[in-house]
Design a protein around this motif. Structure first.
Motif, PDB file in Angstrom:
ATOM      1  N   PRO A 188       5.064  -6.452   3.229  1.00 43.63           N
ATOM      2  CA  PRO A 188       6.222  -7.329   2.965  1.00 43.63           C
ATOM      3  C   PRO A 188       7.433  -6.703   2.492  1.00 43.63           C
ATOM      4  O   PRO A 188       7.614  -5.750   1.734  1.00 43.63           O
ATOM      5  CB  PRO A 188       5.793  -8.212   1.900  1.00 43.63           C
ATOM      6  CG  PRO A 188       4.432  -8.201   1.873  1.00 43.63           C
ATOM      7  CD  PRO A 188       3.983  -6.710   2.122  1.00 43.63           C
ATOM      8  N   HIS A 189       8.598  -7.180   2.910  1.00 44.41           N
ATOM      9  CA  HIS A 189       9.821  -6.744   2.680  1.00 44.41           C
ATOM     10  C   HIS A 189      10.854  -7.892   2.360  1.00 44.41           C
ATOM     11  O   HIS A 189      10.683  -8.781   2.946  1.00 44.41           O
ATOM     12  CB  HIS A 189      10.438  -5.688   3.599  1.00 44.41           C
ATOM     13  CG  HIS A 189       9.652  -4.454   3.825  1.00 44.41           C
ATOM     14  ND1 HIS A 189       9.477  -3.291   2.937  1.00 44.41           N
ATOM     15  CD2 HIS A 189       8.875  -4.123   4.925  1.00 44.41           C
ATOM     16  CE1 HIS A 189       8.719  -2.476   3.564  1.00 44.41           C
ATOM     17  NE2 HIS A 189       8.214  -2.792   4.776  1.00 44.41           N
ATOM     18  N   CYS A 257      15.486  -3.388  -0.632  1.00 44.06           N
ATOM     19  CA  CYS A 257      14.354  -4.167  -0.675  1.00 44.06           C
ATOM     20  C   CYS A 257      13.785  -4.033  -2.132  1.00 44.06           C
ATOM     21  O   CYS A 257      13.502  -2.992  -2.599  1.00 44.06           O
ATOM     22  CB  CYS A 257      13.289  -3.624   0.401  1.00 44.06           C
ATOM     23  SG  CYS A 257      11.475  -4.641   0.139  1.00 44.06           S
ATOM     24  N   PHE A 259      10.735  -5.284  -3.284  1.00 43.88           N
ATOM     25  CA  PHE A 259       9.168  -5.321  -3.517  1.00 43.88           C
ATOM     26  C   PHE A 259       9.090  -3.878  -4.445  1.00 43.88           C
ATOM     27  O   PHE A 259       9.473  -2.788  -4.150  1.00 43.88           O
ATOM     28  CB  PHE A 259       8.765  -5.003  -1.990  1.00 43.88           C
ATOM     29  CG  PHE A 259       7.103  -5.493  -2.143  1.00 43.88           C
ATOM     30  CD1 PHE A 259       6.703  -6.213  -1.668  1.00 43.88           C
ATOM     31  CD2 PHE A 259       6.166  -4.333  -3.010  1.00 43.88           C
ATOM     32  CE1 PHE A 259       5.486  -6.521  -1.737  1.00 43.88           C
ATOM     33  CE2 PHE A 259       4.982  -4.776  -2.932  1.00 43.88           C
ATOM     34  CZ  PHE A 259       4.661  -5.716  -2.359  1.00 43.88           C
ATOM     35  N   HIS A 262       9.855  -0.085  -3.832  1.00 46.21           N
ATOM     36  CA  HIS A 262      10.688   0.162  -2.428  1.00 46.21           C
ATOM     37  C   HIS A 262      12.093   0.564  -2.736  1.00 46.21           C
ATOM     38  O   HIS A 262      12.666   1.328  -1.745  1.00 46.21           O
ATOM     39  CB  HIS A 262      10.446  -1.056  -1.476  1.00 46.21           C
ATOM     40  CG  HIS A 262       9.384  -1.392  -1.077  1.00 46.21           C
ATOM     41  ND1 HIS A 262       8.991  -2.090   0.073  1.00 46.21           N
ATOM     42  CD2 HIS A 262       8.010  -0.847  -1.477  1.00 46.21           C
ATOM     43  CE1 HIS A 262       7.394  -2.179   0.352  1.00 46.21           C
ATOM     44  NE2 HIS A 262       7.029  -1.618  -0.628  1.00 46.21           N
ATOM     45  N   MET A 266      14.400   2.464   0.130  1.00 50.61           N
ATOM     46  CA  MET A 266      14.558   1.267   1.259  1.00 50.61           C
ATOM     47  C   MET A 266      15.928   0.652   0.801  1.00 50.61           C
ATOM     48  O   MET A 266      16.000  -0.175  -0.083  1.00 50.61           O
ATOM     49  CB  MET A 266      13.614   0.266   1.064  1.00 50.61           C
ATOM     50  CG  MET A 266      13.458  -0.666   2.335  1.00 50.61           C
ATOM     51  SD  MET A 266      11.786  -1.246   2.631  1.00 50.61           S
ATOM     52  CE  MET A 266      12.382  -2.566   3.859  1.00 50.61           C
TER      53      MET A 266
END
Ligand SMILES: [Cu+2]
Length: 273
Positions: A188-189, A257, A259, A262, A266
């Motif tokens: 998931p992101h 992101c 998460f 991340h 990211m």
């Protein structure tokens, strides 16, 4: 060697079988220790260790061992724990002999009938079984930008290796936007737009949410003013669109992101002109 070779979780305690006869002191309840906790099953990464008594709290519950009895021709140890109950993890540290410590991590989905094969057995009133926490993930919070007037479509895709395929996006100040995050990746992101210069602050707050039992339902988006808009956490193979306005002030607005873990790689930037 007194290696544990079998266990039975009973309504009134734990019956352990060892490879060899137990030492003289094994029948002292105070030499043994037991505690339990649960994990939350969800699409989230990892889980805090949650108390059974207070399901929303991280923590372990110590189990009272009221009696230790050596049975089964000296190779079995029954630990009487009247309030034992099904748990994701029951952690037991026993001393089958002086100077020998054995540690077990058990999962108990159901309890067998009471163990009665020892002198002095007494039925003990069982407290009502507590709710198992995290039987399902907590309901997700509704996204504040999940509905609204559409704007110019901006599409962001995830890419392998914790990346956004689009590292730079452009918008006019105050422009109405429909931002879609498409996630062809395997984890998931989300897409979270931040105030300029706040990436580290928000990222570190996001990392801490791994220990927050509500982290998943908050989409791992920290509640800090530097978060401007965000998509939900998007599962693999899904996409999610938000309807929002670009910031009113020109500048470089980072997006990440959140998460946990991340954000350090990211990320991208929305250039507002
Ligand atoms: Cu991510």
């Amino acid at each position: 060697m007194q290696v544990p070779v079998a266990f039975e979780v009973r309504e009134n305690g734990l019956l352990l079988t060892f490879s060899d006869k137990l030492g003289a002191g094994a029948a002292e309840a105070s030499r043994h220790f037991a505690q339990c906790w649960n994990y939350r099953y969800s699409a989230a990464y990892g889980s805090p260790e949650l108390s059974l008594r207070q399901p929303e709290q991280a923590g372990h519950d110590v189990l009272d061992i009221t009696r230790a009895v050596v049975v089964g021709e000296g190779r079995q140890l029954f630990l009487e724990m009247p309030q034992i109950q099904p748990a994701g993890q029951i952690h037991v540290v026993v001393q089958p002999q002086d100077g020998v410590e054995r540690e077990l991590f058990l999962t108990a989905h159901v309890l067998g009938g009471p163990f009665r094969d020892f002198a002095g057995y007494q039925a003990v009133a069982k407290q009502p079984r507590l709710a198992v926490p995290g039987a399902g993930p907590a309901a997700a919070q509704a996204n504040p930008w999940g509905q609204g007037k559409p704007g110019r479509a901006l599409r962001v895709q995830t890419a392998a290796g914790l990346q956004f395929a689009e590292r730079e996006l452009r918008a006019k100040r105050g422009e109405r936007l429909s931002v879609t995050l498409a996630n062809p990746d395997v984890v998931p992101h989300n897409w979270v737009l931040l105030a300029p210069g706040s990436t580290s602050k928000v990222g570190e707050a996001a990392n801490k949410m791994i220990a927050d039992p509500r982290g998943f339902s908050k989409h791992y988006v920290p509640e800090v003013p530097e978060v401007l808009v965000y998509t939900d956490m998007v599962d693999p193979g899904r996409e999610f669109t938000i309807y929002c306005n670009a910031p009113a002030e020109p500048g470089n607005y980072p997006y990440i992101c959140t998460f946990p873990g991340h954000w350090m790689v990211m990320k991208g930037v929305l250039v507002v002109e």
